[in-house]
Write an enzyme that holds these catalytic residues in place. Sequence first.
Site, mmCIF file in Angstrom:
data_model
loop_
_atom_site.group_PDB
_atom_site.id
_atom_site.type_symbol
_atom_site.label_atom_id
_atom_site.label_comp_id
_atom_site.label_asym_id
_atom_site.label_seq_id
_atom_site.Cartn_x
_atom_site.Cartn_y
_atom_site.Cartn_z
ATOM 1 N N ASP A 471 29.878 -4.977 -25.382
ATOM 2 C CA ASP A 471 30.047 -4.757 -26.809
ATOM 3 C C ASP A 471 31.036 -3.592 -26.929
ATOM 4 O O ASP A 471 31.209 -2.838 -25.969
ATOM 5 C CB ASP A 471 28.683 -4.396 -27.415
ATOM 6 C CG ASP A 471 28.755 -4.219 -28.922
ATOM 7 O OD1 ASP A 471 29.577 -4.890 -29.542
ATOM 8 O OD2 ASP A 471 27.987 -3.400 -29.451
ATOM 9 N N LYS A 472 31.697 -3.432 -28.080
ATOM 10 C CA LYS A 472 32.698 -2.365 -28.172
ATOM 11 C C LYS A 472 32.099 -1.079 -28.749
ATOM 12 O O LYS A 472 31.938 -0.101 -28.047
ATOM 13 C CB LYS A 472 33.897 -2.812 -29.020
ATOM 14 C CG LYS A 472 35.012 -1.754 -29.087
ATOM 15 C CD LYS A 472 36.200 -2.206 -29.883
ATOM 16 C CE LYS A 472 35.989 -2.132 -31.358
ATOM 17 N NZ LYS A 472 35.912 -0.752 -31.908
ATOM 18 N N THR A 473 31.737 -1.136 -30.040
ATOM 19 C CA THR A 473 31.289 0.087 -30.708
ATOM 20 C C THR A 473 29.961 0.564 -30.144
ATOM 21 O O THR A 473 29.002 -0.190 -30.087
ATOM 22 C CB THR A 473 31.157 -0.168 -32.230
ATOM 23 O OG1 THR A 473 32.344 -0.810 -32.673
ATOM 24 C CG2 THR A 473 30.945 1.114 -32.982
ATOM 25 N N PHE A 601 24.747 -5.093 -45.412
ATOM 26 C CA PHE A 601 25.798 -5.599 -44.522
ATOM 27 C C PHE A 601 25.273 -6.803 -43.736
ATOM 28 O O PHE A 601 24.158 -6.778 -43.229
ATOM 29 C CB PHE A 601 26.260 -4.522 -43.550
ATOM 30 C CG PHE A 601 27.272 -5.023 -42.563
ATOM 31 C CD1 PHE A 601 28.595 -5.208 -42.938
ATOM 32 C CD2 PHE A 601 26.898 -5.361 -41.263
ATOM 33 C CE1 PHE A 601 29.528 -5.700 -42.041
ATOM 34 C CE2 PHE A 601 27.819 -5.844 -40.357
ATOM 35 C CZ PHE A 601 29.140 -6.024 -40.748
ATOM 36 N N ARG A 657 39.769 1.564 -36.480
ATOM 37 C CA ARG A 657 38.856 0.617 -37.125
ATOM 38 C C ARG A 657 39.134 0.691 -38.617
ATOM 39 O O ARG A 657 39.069 1.776 -39.209
ATOM 40 C CB ARG A 657 37.408 1.001 -36.828
ATOM 41 C CG ARG A 657 36.433 0.099 -37.537
ATOM 42 C CD ARG A 657 35.217 -0.169 -36.711
ATOM 43 N NE ARG A 657 34.373 -1.124 -37.353
ATOM 44 C CZ ARG A 657 33.076 -1.215 -37.119
ATOM 45 N NH1 ARG A 657 32.515 -0.417 -36.252
ATOM 46 N NH2 ARG A 657 32.347 -2.120 -37.725
ATOM 47 N N ASP A 723 34.256 -6.288 -34.391
ATOM 48 C CA ASP A 723 35.390 -5.601 -35.018
ATOM 49 C C ASP A 723 36.610 -6.523 -35.123
ATOM 50 O O ASP A 723 36.638 -7.626 -34.593
ATOM 51 C CB ASP A 723 35.730 -4.355 -34.189
ATOM 52 C CG ASP A 723 36.377 -3.275 -35.036
ATOM 53 O OD1 ASP A 723 36.867 -3.603 -36.135
ATOM 54 O OD2 ASP A 723 36.397 -2.113 -34.601
ATOM 55 N N ASN A 859 22.690 -5.979 -32.368
ATOM 56 C CA ASN A 859 23.146 -7.339 -32.678
ATOM 57 C C ASN A 859 23.275 -8.203 -31.429
ATOM 58 O O ASN A 859 23.729 -9.335 -31.497
ATOM 59 C CB ASN A 859 24.522 -7.290 -33.372
ATOM 60 C CG ASN A 859 24.428 -6.668 -34.740
ATOM 61 O OD1 ASN A 859 23.473 -6.902 -35.459
ATOM 62 N ND2 ASN A 859 25.391 -5.833 -35.079
ATOM 63 N N ASP A 860 22.893 -7.627 -30.282
ATOM 64 C CA ASP A 860 23.159 -8.338 -29.023
ATOM 65 C C ASP A 860 21.907 -8.916 -28.371
ATOM 66 O O ASP A 860 21.957 -9.336 -27.230
ATOM 67 C CB ASP A 860 23.822 -7.367 -28.022
ATOM 68 C CG ASP A 860 24.981 -6.618 -28.646
ATOM 69 O OD1 ASP A 860 25.734 -7.253 -29.380
ATOM 70 O OD2 ASP A 860 25.122 -5.413 -28.402
#
Length: 1219
Positions: A471-473, A601, A657, A723, A859-860
């Site tokens: 994951d990035k963030t 969100f 971002r 993202d 979210n993963d």
Amino acid sequence: MDREERKTINQGQEDEMEIYGYNLCRWKLAIVSLGVVCTGGFLLLLLYWLPEWRVKATCIRAAIKDCEVVLLRTTDEFRMWFCAKIRFLSLEGHLFLSPKSTGNKVSNGHAVHLTENLTEENRHGMNKYSQIQSQQIRYFTHYSVKYFWNDTLHNFDFLKKLLYGINEIAVKVPSVFKLLIKEVLNPFYIFQLFSVILWSTDEYYYYALAIVIMSVVSIVSSLYSIRKQYIMLHDMVAAHSTVRVSVCRVDEEIEEIFSTDLVPGDVMVIPLNGIVMPCDAVLINGTCIVNESMLTGESVPVTKTNLPNPSVNIKGMEDELYNPEIHKRHTLFCGTTVIQTRFYTGELVKAIVVRTGFSTSKGQLVRSILYPKPTDFKLYRDAYLFLLCLVAVAGVGFIYTIVNSILNKVEAGEIIIESLDIITITVPPALPAAMTAGIVYAQRRLKKIGIFCISPQRINICGQLNLVCFDKTGTLTEDGLDLWGIQRVENRCFLLPEENVCNEILVKSQFVACMATCHSLTKIEGVLSGDPLDLKMFEAIGWILEEATEEETALHNRIMPTVVRPPKQLLPESAPVGSQEMELFELPAIYEIGIVRQFPFSSALQRMGVVTRVLGDKKMDAYMKGAPEVIASLCKSETVPVDFEKVLEDYTKQGFRVIALAHRKLESKLTWHKVQNISRDAIENNMDFMGLIIMQNKLKKETPAVLEDLHKANIRTVMVTGDNMLTAVSVARDCGMILPQDKVIIAEALPPKDGKVAKINWHYADTLTQYSKSSAIDSEAIPMKLAHDSLEDIQVTRYHFAMNGKSFSVILEHFQDLAPKLMLHGTVFARMAPDQKTQLIEALQNVDYFVGMCGDGANDCGALKRAHGGISLSELEASVASPFTSKTPSISCVPNLIREGRAALMTSFCVFKFMALYSIIQYFSVTLLYSILSNLGDFQFLFIDLAIILVVVFTMSLNPAWKELVAQRPPSGLISGALLFSVLSQIIICIGFQSLGFFWVKQQPWYKERYPHPPICNTTTSLYWNSSHLYNETKFDTHNIQNYENTTVFFISSFQYLIVAVAFSKGKPFRQPCYRNYFFVVSVIILYVFILFIMLHPVSSVDQVLQIVCVPYGWRINMLMIILVNALVSIMVENFFLDMVLWKVVFNRDRQGEYRFTTQPPQESVDRWGKCCLPWTLDCRKKIPKAKYMYLAQELLVDPEWPPKPQTTTEAKSIKENG
């Protein structure tokens, strides 16, 4: 008929199963009973272990609606069988959904939208069952879930469709007796019992007693750990299982009941001071702040809002159905903690119960812990295959023993015992314990470095990982984002970027109003908390957030649960009228904005929105923020700047971002009540584009170094993020995932539209300036990956694919043939929804990658569970979201986990090879001795099994992992060239030297078949022997154990166990060298010294116990020579010939990495494969690689059309019909 008899339950779900009906058959039962008696109960055990055989042996097929027993088979790759008995439930007096609760749900205006509530089908079913109260319902229970017969479907159905039991997740702690029976009936312990009985009849009492003690210790420790786990799980679940809750009844009457009495459809009141949710419920009134760390491992509180009514203002949406996944921002999940609630005067915070008991999210989680899926790993499949081979070897020995004994006219009883004994020798009793030792030690080492594991079997699989998704963030980059600046829009033009947002000029602008209100922040015990991104934005404007009390909300006509206002110093004394926009906000005194409604969100929608009202204004405002592309598409085109895409691209390429903001004035007819029930789609359209917020997301300092280590180890890295794509590509370049000279090909897939087929547009992203004008690259310059054969052997990939979530979904649906090719070089996957992340993991696994996933757990969850090795970066000790949890929020845990996985895997191989050799050495020793009607003695067996084997097995597993990741990967299974050669070569060497000793001793001039009186010893060194050995002979030797062959074979074989232990206990490149394993070194040295001492300098008491005979000193030196040559040959073959020649050739594909297939000319690539399996015996030049990704890589080398050329389009072969 077969179609009627076979049904599928849980269709399309993870636990989908086929179901078959059976009825008990009396004559079959009688035959089986007779068989059980004839086999002494063994048939009963066999049927206990194999449910399919049990049902088919005692029952006949029947229609499912009339059957007495159901046979279930999972539809996954394991195809596991289960059986369940049909039971009956009398409807009289049983609790149903009462019309009272039905009325409640309808009166709340949400019944039609909750599929998990009273659907039409359920209502008819309920009425039908109500009419025939005397009828009994048939059901069966599987994995704590009841399935009831449904006449409408002509199939068994999940309990929630018809009636509901008690709302509790009952984890019953089995009694010690039940656990004991279950544990003892394990095939391994049954085999142990058989062995013990056999040894006792053969008068091997001490050895049998030792094995009994070991088995009892093993069973007791196993029972203790299993029961402890059950008690822990029971306590965890029971802690909040029964609480008192308030439920709304008819006429808004509040009734207090126990949570165990809740049923779907009840309207539950969420208390002001919070509650641990006893069920899954969907909010219909108010807002809740929830801590979901129990489910996701994410410690940041989440705001849950009430479910909107989708039928308002939207045509064709009346049939929208409630789904816990889609509407998770409105759902309170069981086990999560409601910290506090937001309410309005006179209105309670209410939620409709949708799932209870084991069907809740927590219930499903507990079920997954209680009934884990079996681990499908080649090592374990090969281990069973290897055991079968040992059984086959035992079969040969069994036949040989019978034939040899008959020829030597041995008694029938002795023939039976000795022939069965050979089987117990071949299958080692300590094998299961030995195999798990390495995993247990690895788990301990992982815990020391802050990595916690809830699925220990996965540690071995982590040793095979060759691709890791990140994951990035919060994973590759820092959790917090710094506000770099804003860029507002006026008159469809971007203004210059502004760094400082906290100033008097902007304080009353709609841009700042959006930043102040469009978030999910809340105050918990006076401290502002929520999403880190929202926090940074809110802190940047310096505003104050106040959550109104009940009294304050009454002053504002019940419309303002949360209020935000700027600090006084930012408000000018007299507000200057700068523009028309400012006039809207101009107020005589206080300037505050109330948040009337929040649309949280959503990962799927990639945006969030709020409805607000400025104190004193008649009209409300709608604000929205989210992904720039999404926000722009929902804005009026005349408000979006012409250069929007170019400006956005410039920012994202630099790795920023970017978040876009939009605003809209709402109609005055929209009242507070209407806003509470309006759908977000009705609000979030036709907006005015306001500008961009630019956030800087810095890389974590350790990220580039960790990724470089993984690349050196030829482990592919992939980025999966929610993202923007260009931001993700930029971060991928910054962290070294994509190297500067690499090309990035963006795959933009479009679904079928207006009769046209789906298509993919290929764009080449601009990289460095020197490559910017290289669009005319010919296909020869791109398709291959460049290899630098430097010391580190780093491979540089020449091209990568990048795509967003929408394109990924289109490719999976319409381009199945192209998907595997894209998986081979796909590096950046942006704007991915949680379910798409899971699909990506599956797609990579489908081309035979061993996939790791590293994320923050929020979210993963799905992807972390689906991956072979999922590791969650969470502060919690054990997150149920993934098999592994790292306490340090850094990706440095990934190489550590892979190193430990490789070490554990190599330990498993070493131990298995050692145990196989131990079996074969002992088997051959006994077979040789059987040929002269002799055997090993009771204490000889005891010494070998306890003093040598157990000590060696449990100490050779202690080697720690090698300090760095290397390019090689250990083999995934036992059936591989190097390992088979290793085992077979050592077997041949050991058999050879044992045979040499056995036959050579017979050639000695002093040799006699029976041990002589007095013993033939070297009188200069053994003057004292005569008396002791004469004493020995007075004891009659019925088993003919005391002879020269036995003594010779015992000494040679004892040393052989230690020789192969040292030869197999390898260190580098996966484990620390064996000399660093001090326990192993000390143990082996002590055993070597002891055996050498009793061989060269006999001690009468030891010889008496071990039943060793006295041999001339010269023969002892000969035995020492045999042992030394054996050791030299074994270690030379294993550590030099195998490592220098075969090992490197077999591992070559892994050392050079998977990428090598995409870098070499086709023939060279095939040549390398030709070397994989002994080219002098097999011509493997045309062998197809086993892994699909390797085969694909070879294919793509010779494909002139790959990779796609810039600015080209690929169309799908045919239009897929929708629905």
